[in-house]
Design a protein around this motif. Structure first.
Motif, PDB file in Angstrom:
ATOM      1  N   GLY A  64       0.812  -1.200   0.000  1.00 35.29           N
ATOM      2  CA  GLY A  64       0.000   0.000   0.000  1.00 35.29           C
ATOM      3  C   GLY A  64       0.851   1.258   0.000  1.00 35.29           C
ATOM      4  N   MET A  65       1.891   1.284   0.815  1.00 36.02           N
ATOM      5  CA  MET A  65       2.774   2.448   0.849  1.00 36.02           C
ATOM      6  C   MET A  65       3.464   2.659  -0.489  1.00 36.02           C
ATOM      7  N   ALA A  66       3.909   1.570  -1.100  1.00 30.47           N
ATOM      8  CA  ALA A  66       4.592   1.690  -2.390  1.00 30.47           C
ATOM      9  C   ALA A  66       3.648   2.240  -3.451  1.00 30.47           C
ATOM     10  N   CYS A  67       2.368   1.866  -3.377  1.00 30.80           N
ATOM     11  CA  CYS A  67       1.390   2.384  -4.335  1.00 30.80           C
ATOM     12  C   CYS A  67       1.198   3.884  -4.159  1.00 30.80           C
ATOM     13  N   VAL A  68       1.094   4.342  -2.921  1.00 31.64           N
ATOM     14  CA  VAL A  68       0.951   5.779  -2.691  1.00 31.64           C
ATOM     15  C   VAL A  68       2.197   6.514  -3.168  1.00 31.64           C
ATOM     16  N   ALA A  69       3.368   5.933  -2.934  1.00 30.22           N
ATOM     17  CA  ALA A  69       4.628   6.574  -3.309  1.00 30.22           C
ATOM     18  C   ALA A  69       4.776   6.752  -4.806  1.00 30.22           C
ATOM     19  N   LEU A  70       4.190   5.842  -5.587  1.00 35.01           N
ATOM     20  CA  LEU A  70       4.453   5.855  -7.025  1.00 35.01           C
ATOM     21  C   LEU A  70       3.887   7.076  -7.741  1.00 35.01           C
ATOM     22  N   GLN A  71       3.134   7.925  -7.017  1.00 36.01           N
ATOM     23  CA  GLN A  71       2.704   9.167  -7.648  1.00 36.01           C
ATOM     24  C   GLN A  71       3.907  10.036  -8.028  1.00 36.01           C
ATOM     25  N   LYS A  72       5.074   9.766  -7.429  1.00 34.78           N
ATOM     26  CA  LYS A  72       6.299  10.466  -7.821  1.00 34.78           C
ATOM     27  C   LYS A  72       6.703  10.109  -9.246  1.00 34.78           C
ATOM     28  N   GLY A  73       6.331   8.913  -9.683  1.00 31.98           N
ATOM     29  CA  GLY A  73       6.698   8.452 -11.019  1.00 31.98           C
ATOM     30  C   GLY A  73       7.325   7.073 -10.956  1.00 31.98           C
ATOM     31  N   LEU A  74       7.235   6.337 -12.039  1.00 33.92           N
ATOM     32  CA  LEU A  74       7.816   5.001 -12.112  1.00 33.92           C
ATOM     33  C   LEU A  74       8.973   5.014 -13.113  1.00 33.92           C
ATOM     34  N   GLY A  75       8.910   4.215 -14.167  1.00 32.73           N
ATOM     35  CA  GLY A  75      10.039   4.202 -15.090  1.00 32.73           C
ATOM     36  C   GLY A  75       9.952   3.099 -16.109  1.00 32.73           C
ATOM     37  N   GLY A  76      11.119   2.682 -16.583  1.00 36.07           N
ATOM     38  CA  GLY A  76      11.194   1.755 -17.697  1.00 36.07           C
ATOM     39  C   GLY A  76      10.633   0.383 -17.414  1.00 36.07           C
ATOM     40  N   VAL A  77      10.751  -0.100 -16.187  1.00 37.69           N
ATOM     41  CA  VAL A  77      10.201  -1.427 -15.878  1.00 37.69           C
ATOM     42  C   VAL A  77       8.707  -1.430 -16.161  1.00 37.69           C
ATOM     43  N   HIS A  78       8.008  -0.435 -15.659  1.00 44.28           N
ATOM     44  CA  HIS A  78       6.561  -0.395 -15.847  1.00 44.28           C
ATOM     45  C   HIS A  78       6.167  -0.061 -17.286  1.00 44.28           C
ATOM     46  N   ALA A  79       6.908   0.808 -17.929  1.00 43.86           N
ATOM     47  CA  ALA A  79       6.602   1.114 -19.333  1.00 43.86           C
ATOM     48  C   ALA A  79       6.682  -0.152 -20.182  1.00 43.86           C
ATOM     49  N   LEU A  80       7.699  -0.967 -19.938  1.00 44.02           N
ATOM     50  CA  LEU A  80       7.862  -2.204 -20.701  1.00 44.02           C
ATOM     51  C   LEU A  80       6.874  -3.284 -20.265  1.00 44.02           C
ATOM     52  N   SER A  81       6.627  -3.401 -18.956  1.00 48.61           N
ATOM     53  CA  SER A  81       5.715  -4.455 -18.515  1.00 48.61           C
ATOM     54  C   SER A  81       4.284  -4.168 -18.951  1.00 48.61           C
ATOM     55  N   HIS A  82       3.869  -2.901 -18.935  1.00 54.74           N
ATOM     56  CA  HIS A  82       2.540  -2.572 -19.458  1.00 54.74           C
ATOM     57  C   HIS A  82       2.425  -2.991 -20.918  1.00 54.74           C
ATOM     58  N   SER A  83       3.462  -2.712 -21.689  1.00 56.93           N
ATOM     59  CA  SER A  83       3.422  -3.005 -23.124  1.00 56.93           C
ATOM     60  C   SER A  83       3.492  -4.498 -23.397  1.00 56.93           C
ATOM     61  N   LEU A  84       4.350  -5.199 -22.687  1.00 57.01           N
ATOM     62  CA  LEU A  84       4.407  -6.651 -22.834  1.00 57.01           C
ATOM     63  C   LEU A  84       3.092  -7.290 -22.416  1.00 57.01           C
ATOM     64  N   GLY A  85       2.491  -6.773 -21.361  1.00 55.93           N
ATOM     65  CA  GLY A  85       1.212  -7.310 -20.911  1.00 55.93           C
ATOM     66  C   GLY A  85       0.120  -7.126 -21.933  1.00 55.93           C
TER      67      GLY A  85
END
Length: 388
Positions: A259-280
């Motif tokens: 839960g804390m990590a989810c709230v924190a991610l409003q700062k921004g994520l990065g390449g892992v998520h950009a690629l995993s969203h696309s692969l998904g």
């Protein structure tokens, strides 16, 4: 780590009101009454519906003589079509609230259903780009109670949902502050039966949220604090929850950390998520598992641009080894401990659709927060490294 092997009931707000502790599922009827709801729609996925956690939740509603409906047509990567079907079910049943129950996919779908009940625009008009969120009609809202059964996405405390546009083969982030659930019930007993493989992949998803938050160059000191504490808790709790699924303290720590990590991610994520969203979107693969496989590879290639932050993290987490490389070594060791593949190939990913994945990743809003400039060359290099 919490200082008790069986966490007591605790409550706080984030601003979502959080009911935390073993057995807090029993609070569900009272929580619904608090929101003025008397006929909620219980949204989950088909695979979870017959299992003990979902049946226990439905039994709580039945014992309280509370009218409710059930919508369980949520896919592992929820689609706009399933959200539309959920809206139809909500309206047809005359429901007045949504219970989001399950893993990240079920929670995301449920939050999207609640958002869309009173909208006239299509859901894609609310993609998290620019000021699209201002298009949402907020004159009427549907309250949401979120009950996670995994410790991964932290969607129970989030303001967005990831929904797949099947026609365009894209995963889109749908965002509005009203998507944040009013109440979250964090009951670690609901996660005790989670198989080791799902414990591992969902836990690594939470770790990835915190890690990418920590190393993005965006400025948000409060998010950094949340991300760091989440990383500290996950470092200890995830291997324990994986090794012994009945370790209630480890399960509890993972719920809080995700839960804390989810709230924190409003700062921004990065390449892992950009690629995993696309692969998904292209391969219809589990988001958490993709993040778990990609994370060491992408972080290693980001190391020149994030060396100071990674070195600081290695020191703060008291990792063996020295400097930024210690974080990479930790990620790889943890991946192996959790029996997560080192390559994307066992998932059926190969070079054939690499260009398609890269093109989608460059359009993903997470790409702009990557520590190194996220262009086609870097994205392709990251994918090729993850293919082995």
């Amino acid at each position: 780590m919490l200082d008790t092997s069986c966490p007591p009931d605790r409550s706080w707000s984030w601003p979502t009101a959080i009911r935390f502790g073993a057995g807090r599922l029993s609070d569900l009827p009272a929580a619904l009454r608090e929101l003025g709801a008397s006929n909620p729609l219980f949204v989950t996925d088909e695979g979870l519906l017959p299992l003990p956690p979902a049946q226990a939740a439905l039994a709580v509603l039945k014992d309280a003589a509370m009218a409710h409906g059930v919508f369980a047509e949520v896919q592992p990567n929820p689609t706009g079509v399933s959200v539309e079907q959920g809206v139809v079910a909500f309206r047809a049943g005359g429901h007045d609230a949504v219970i989001a129950f399950g893993g990240g996919s079920a929670l995301d779908a449920a939050k999207a259903v609640a958002l869309m009940v009173h909208q006239s625009r299509p859901i894609w008009d609310f993609e998290d780009i620019g000021d699209n969120w201002t298009r949402v009609d907020t004159s009427r809202t549907v309250p949401v109670i979120a009950i996670p059964t995994t410790a991964g996405t932290g969607s129970e405390l989030g303001r967005s949902s990831i929904i797949t546009d099947s026609a365009a083969h894209r995963k889109l982030i749908i965002f509005h502050p009203i998507m944040m659930p009013q109440i979250a019930i964090l009951d670690p007993e609901l996660t005790v039966g989670l198989p080791p493989a799902l414990t591992a992949s969902t836990g690594m998803d939470a770790l990835c949220h915190a890690l990418e938050t920590w190393i993005t160059p965006n400025f948000h000191p409060m998010a950094d604090g949340l991300a760091l504490q989440a990383l500290r808790m996950i470092k200890d709790a995830l291997p324990r929850a994986f090794a012994d699924g009945t370790d209630l303290a480890a399960r509890a720590d993972m719920l809080i950390a995700s839960g804390m990590a989810c709230v924190a991610l409003q700062k921004g994520l990065g390449g892992v998520h950009a690629l995993s969203h696309s692969l998904g979107a292209v391969y219809d693969l589990p988001h958490g598992l993709l993040n778990a496989i990609l994370m060491p590879h992408v972080t290693a290639l980001n190391m020149p641009a994030a060396e100071a932050r990674l070195a600081e993290l290695a020191r703060l987490l008291d990792l063996p080894g020295q400097g930024a490389q210690a974080v990479i070594d930790w990620l790889e060791t943890l991946r192996d401990t959790l029996d997560i593949p080192a390559s994307l190939r066992p998932l059926g990913v190969d070079e054939a659709r690499l260009d398609e994945v890269v093109a989608l990743a460059l359009r993903d809003p997470c790409a702009v927060a990557n520590p190194a400039p996220f262009d086609a060359e870097l994205a392709g290099t990251m994918l090729r490294r993850a293919l082995g």
